[in-house]
Design an enzyme around this catalytic site. Structure first.
Site, mmCIF file in Angstrom:
data_model
loop_
_atom_site.group_PDB
_atom_site.id
_atom_site.type_symbol
_atom_site.label_atom_id
_atom_site.label_comp_id
_atom_site.label_asym_id
_atom_site.label_seq_id
_atom_site.Cartn_x
_atom_site.Cartn_y
_atom_site.Cartn_z
ATOM 1 N N CYS A 1 -16.322 1.945 0.284
ATOM 2 C CA CYS A 1 -15.165 1.079 0.547
ATOM 3 C C CYS A 1 -14.757 1.109 2.017
ATOM 4 C CB CYS A 1 -13.999 1.498 -0.336
ATOM 5 S SG CYS A 1 -13.563 3.240 -0.141
ATOM 6 N N ARG B 1 0.884 -1.186 0.000
ATOM 7 C CA ARG B 1 0.000 0.000 0.000
ATOM 8 C C ARG B 1 0.908 1.217 0.000
ATOM 9 N NH1 ARG B 1 -5.290 1.322 3.531
ATOM 10 N NH2 ARG B 1 -6.072 0.137 1.763
ATOM 11 N N HIS C 1 -7.257 1.037 -6.676
ATOM 12 C CA HIS C 1 -7.415 0.145 -5.517
ATOM 13 C C HIS C 1 -8.062 -1.145 -6.032
ATOM 14 C CE1 HIS C 1 -7.668 -1.165 -1.509
ATOM 15 N NE2 HIS C 1 -8.506 -0.282 -0.973
ATOM 16 N N ARG D 1 -13.719 -8.305 0.996
ATOM 17 C CA ARG D 1 -12.292 -8.042 0.751
ATOM 18 C C ARG D 1 -11.496 -9.328 0.976
ATOM 19 N NH1 ARG D 1 -10.068 -2.989 1.132
ATOM 20 N NH2 ARG D 1 -8.188 -4.085 0.506
ATOM 21 N N GLN E 1 -9.939 -3.667 -3.710
ATOM 22 C CA GLN E 1 -11.261 -3.142 -3.357
ATOM 23 C C GLN E 1 -12.233 -3.359 -4.510
ATOM 24 O OE1 GLN E 1 -12.078 -1.476 -0.280
ATOM 25 N NE2 GLN E 1 -14.075 -1.961 -1.122
ATOM 26 N N ASP F 1 -17.161 7.376 -1.579
ATOM 27 C CA ASP F 1 -15.893 7.221 -0.851
ATOM 28 C C ASP F 1 -15.588 8.580 -0.214
ATOM 29 O OD1 ASP F 1 -13.378 6.434 0.054
ATOM 30 O OD2 ASP F 1 -12.415 6.477 -1.913
HETATM 31 N N1 CP Z 1 -11.198 -0.043 2.140
HETATM 32 C C1 CP Z 1 -9.956 -0.137 2.600
HETATM 33 O O1 CP Z 1 -8.975 -0.340 1.844
HETATM 34 O O2 CP Z 1 -9.836 -0.029 3.949
HETATM 35 P P1 CP Z 1 -8.482 0.143 4.781
HETATM 36 O O3 CP Z 1 -7.903 1.469 4.385
HETATM 37 O O4 CP Z 1 -8.901 0.085 6.214
HETATM 38 O O5 CP Z 1 -7.544 -0.980 4.407
HETATM 39 N N1 NVA Z 2 -9.822 6.894 -1.504
HETATM 40 C C1 NVA Z 2 -9.467 6.417 -0.185
HETATM 41 C C2 NVA Z 2 -9.744 4.962 -0.062
HETATM 42 C C3 NVA Z 2 -9.450 4.367 1.288
HETATM 43 C C4 NVA Z 2 -9.676 2.900 1.326
HETATM 44 C C5 NVA Z 2 -8.009 6.733 0.104
HETATM 45 O O1 NVA Z 2 -7.182 6.566 -0.792
HETATM 46 O O2 NVA Z 2 -7.707 7.155 1.224
#
Ligand code: CP
Ligand code: NVA
Length: 306
Positions: free
Chosen positions: A265, A102, A129, A293, A132, A225
């Protein structure tokens, strides 16, 4: 499939196969069956940002499959700061059988994939993502069936990483995709062009609009989101003002089909992009979506690492 970096890298058959496998693994798990398909395998999880779902669902998924996952916090690896990203990829590849990362900058995920000798999974970048997205289409299939041709997915909010994966997945699966958000926060022309190419192949229709009420007319799925993603915290107050007309609230949901499902999400900023009433209301599938997920990612892990 060598890596899992973007849904746009998949064919529609590969996406279908992943979804079928996810359904199979979910059914087994619900019947308390966990086949040790990745017995003895390990996943290194590199995080530059916080996480609840991604971290826990990958870790539990590896345990169900008979393997193990190693959480590497932002402080430990310090991707590109303590040592170069190619060197991180070279070294981690000697220890683990797969890497999930990530990151802030999508270029880092591409670099990890280029220099790693084991599969790399994108666990969220500024670009997209895909984990997701896969879980979300699993949730959509569970609620609307496998034939998504002519179904309408409406994303209300920022043209961000999550919206990008939904655009690509919708194009691959032949689902119509509409996005409604404020001027200046549309999806980038490059992302839209790639979405268009996938949509042309499957026959799905794409629309970008500034009017959320017009967008949700006839919607089978409404998705939202956060307005400020991780890394955009200093823009949060300005975005809260600009995005206010795009809140997914009871009135907006009432303008869609009566059996519309509402997705997010998570994490949600209740009272901003979505109201409590919608989060906890009859159209919400938020908790199934979060659970999915784990099932979707198990399918990715098995495809890449078995
Ligand atoms: N939706 C999602 O990726 O959640 P987290 O940021 O908690 O991993
Ligand atoms: N768009 C958000 C998604 C989190 C799961 C971010 O990137 O923070």
């Amino acid at each position: 499939m060598n890596h899992f970096l973007s849904l746009a890298d998949l064919t529609s058959k590969q996406l279908h196969d992943l979804l079928k496998l996810a359904v199979e693994l979910k059914e087994e798990w619900k019947a308390s069956v966990n086949r040790p398909l990745l017995k003895g395998k390990t996943l290194g999880m590199v995080f530059q940002k916080p996480s609840l779902r991604t971290r826990v669902s990958f870790e539990m998924g590896m345990i169900h499959l008979g393997g193990q996952a190693l959480y590497l916090s932002p402080f430990e690896i310090q991707l590109g700061q303590r040592e170069s990203t190619p060197d991180v990829a070279r070294v981690l590849s000697r220890y683990v059988d797969g890497i999930m990362a990530r990151v802030f900058d999508h270029a880092d995920v591409l670099t990890l994939a280029e220099y790693s000798t084991v599969p790399v999974i994108n666990g969220l970048s500024d670009y997209n993502h895909p984990c997701q997205g896969l879980a979300d289409f699993l949730t959509i299939v569970e609620n609307k069936g496998w034939d998504l041709q002519g179904r309408k997915l409406v994303f209300v909010g920022d043209g961000n990483n999550v919206a990008t994966s939904l655009l690509f997945g919708a194009g691959l699966l032949g689902m119509n995709f509409t996005i409604a958000g404020p001027r200046g926060y549309e999806m980038s022309p490059g992302v839209w062009a790639l979405g268009k190419r996938l949509a042309t192949e499957s026959g799905s229709q794409l629309l970008s609009t500034y009017d959320p009420h017009e967008a949700v007319a006839g919607a089978d799925v409404i998705y939202t989101d956060v307005w400020a993603s991780m890394g955009q915290e200093e823009e949060a107050a300005e975005r809260a003002r600009i995005f206010a007309p795009y809140q997914v609230n009871e009135a907006l949901v009432a303008a869609a089909k009566p059996d519309v499902i509402v997705m997010h999400c998570l994490p949600a900023h209740r009272g901003q992009e979505i109201t409590d009433g919608v989060c906890d209301g009859p159209h919400s599938v938020l908790w199934d979506q979060a659970e999915n997920r784990m099932h979707a990612q198990k399918a990715i892990l098995v495809k890449l690492m078995k």
